[in-house]
Scaffold this active site. Structure first.
Site: not given
Ligand code: SDX
Length: 428
Positions: A307, A364
């Protein structure tokens, strides 16, 4: 301690006022930065940028805190209803008995869709994604309410469209589902609760009325409470962006649906179930899947994890996890996907990769299993998220107009070709 910051760059210097909110968060006001220095800030994804001040929702990502208008999500989940929470999010205070009764009656009275909207549903192909139908039909709804396409924030010009959208979104969602199933539309039942009516609209048959199990009705109401608002997330920021041009509330929430649809945002609840189903049906070891999710070369993510704001457990995930157990026991059903979810969570929480990146289950991760348990089809999961988020989107749309914010228009840093002459075809 000074409540100003000084920014120096080359021969430029500016003092920036520090703005501190009621929860001691501090932001630097850069509204005069470009006018006084010619400089702008750059923050793709806006991870460090506040777009507004707001009184609606407060999140502390480090402590796993979520409050609507100062009330802890844990208390609202335990003691409130979605109708009461929607009133709180919209109007800022918990309603009195009379205020709640009036609000619920207004919502109930607005349950019907204009018969003319029926034809629009019949125009969609069976396989039409319900989120596409929802976004489109919210704009169609505005066509039947052209006297309400204003930016009013008080009185019936605000309360009526707000009630229409919050109420009618259920019938729009249910009719989208029933159209895809080739089923006739059901009229709403004013004797049922907000959540009970939605379940009736979804599942009743002409000669076989769906009577919601109390635990199922409560589980859906709780799901909607947990999704009612969440600060300036992707879809809420979209609602504000669209609303800032003075487009109507209908148009703004329709755009919010489009943003929420993405698999990184509200679409994640479907993706979680697809992930768990794939692991279950293909006999993938959860350990092997976790390894893939860590692998940068693998397209797999642990959907439902991570998140932008929560760097500890999303409090909504904790509440939903408990609720899933209760509903499955009440309905005397088990779900193999839940066991896989538990295993993945257990593994991820002891894995360095997830710990060092502060990746925990978000709203989620368990919500999809709850919706499955109460019989909602997977392609309707994000639609349910949108139904829950309507009060939050509308409250943010209203707050923006109460604050008389300017049209949103971010800047950029241009990195393309500099000036060059047009070259005739023969010279290319
Ligand atoms: C919602 O913002 C809100 O409030 C949203 C929400 C709401 O109520 O409105 O809470 C609802 O959208 C919840 C999120 C649902 N999405 C997911 O579950 C999808 C999976 N999660 C990711 O795509 C990610 O964690 C996000 C999109 C939620 C957050 O993305 P960020 O903040 O841009 O973080 P990032 O993608 O830059 O990740 C940081 C690191 C990366 O690795 P490095 O480049 O540092 O090596 O963490 C890794 C990412 O690759 N990473 C994951 C991961 N999520 C982040 N690796 C594996 N699995 C994951 N799920």
């Amino acid at each position: 301690m000074s409540d100003k910051a000084t920014l120096k760059y080359q021969d430029k210097e500016i003092e920036l006022d520090a703005i501190t909110g009621t929860e001691e968060e501090t932001g630097l006001d850069i509204t005069q930065l470009r006018a006084k220095t010619g400089l702008i800030t750059l923050d793709p994804g806006y991870a460090n940028t506040g777009s507004c001040t707001s009184d609606i929702t407060f999140i502390d990502g480090e402590k796993g805190i979520l409050r609507y208008r100062g009330y802890a999500i844990e208390e609202l989940a335990e003691k409130s209803t979605f109708m009461e929470t929607a009133y709180l999010v919209l109007y800022g205070e918990l309603p009195t008995t009379e205020q709640l009764a009036l609000f619920e009656k207004q919502i109930s009275d607005e349950s019907y869709l204009h018969y003319g909207m029926k034809g629009h549903f019949e125009g969609f192909p069976d396989k039409a994604p319900p989120m596409a139908v929802l976004s489109a039909m919210l704009n169609v709804l505005s066509c039947y309410n052209t006297d309400l396409l204003t930016t009013a924030t008080e009185g019936p010009k605000f309360t009526v469209p707000a009630a229409k959208i919050i109420s009618k979104v259920r019938a729009i969602a249910a009719w989208a589902y029933r159209t895809s199933q080739g089923k006739p539309f059901m009229p709403p039942r004013p004797d049922l609760s907000y959540s009970g009516n939605f379940l009736h609209l979804m599942f009743s048959q002409t000669f076989d009325m769906y009577e919601p199990h109390p635990d199922v009705e409560r589980a859906l109401d709780l799901f909607l409470i947990l999704h009612a608002d969440h600060e300036q997330n992707c879809s809420t920021s979209t609602v504000r962006m669209v609303g800032s041009s003075h487009a109507s509330m209908f148009s703004a929430v329709s755009a919010g649906v489009g943003a929420l649809w993405g698999p990184l945002h509200g679409g994640a609840n479907c993706e979680v179930i697809k992930m768990l189903t794939k692991i279950h049906e293909e006999g993938i070891k959860p350990r092997d899947f976790v390894e893939k999710a860590k692998d940068k070369n693998s397209p797999e993510k642990l959907m439902g994890f991570g998140h932008r704001v929560y760097k500890s457990f999303d409090p909504r995930a904790k509440i939903l996890k408990g609720q899933v157990d209760a509903v499955l026991k009440a309905l005397n059903i088990s779900d193999p996907l839940l066991d896989i979810a538990y295993e993945l969570e257990e593994m991820a929480r002891s894995e360095e990769y997830f710990i060092e990146r502060n990746l925990y289950p978000n709203v989620d991760f368990y919500s999809g299993i709850l919706l499955r348990a109460i019989g909602i089809p997977v392609n309707m999961f994000t639609v349910l998220f949108a139904i829950g988020r309507m009060p939050g989107w509308i409250a943010n749309w209203r707050e923006m107009h109460v604050q008389s914010l300017r049209i949103s228009r971010p800047r950029q840093i241009y990195t393309g070709a500099t000036l060059r002459d047009y070259t005739p075809m023969e010279q290319r």
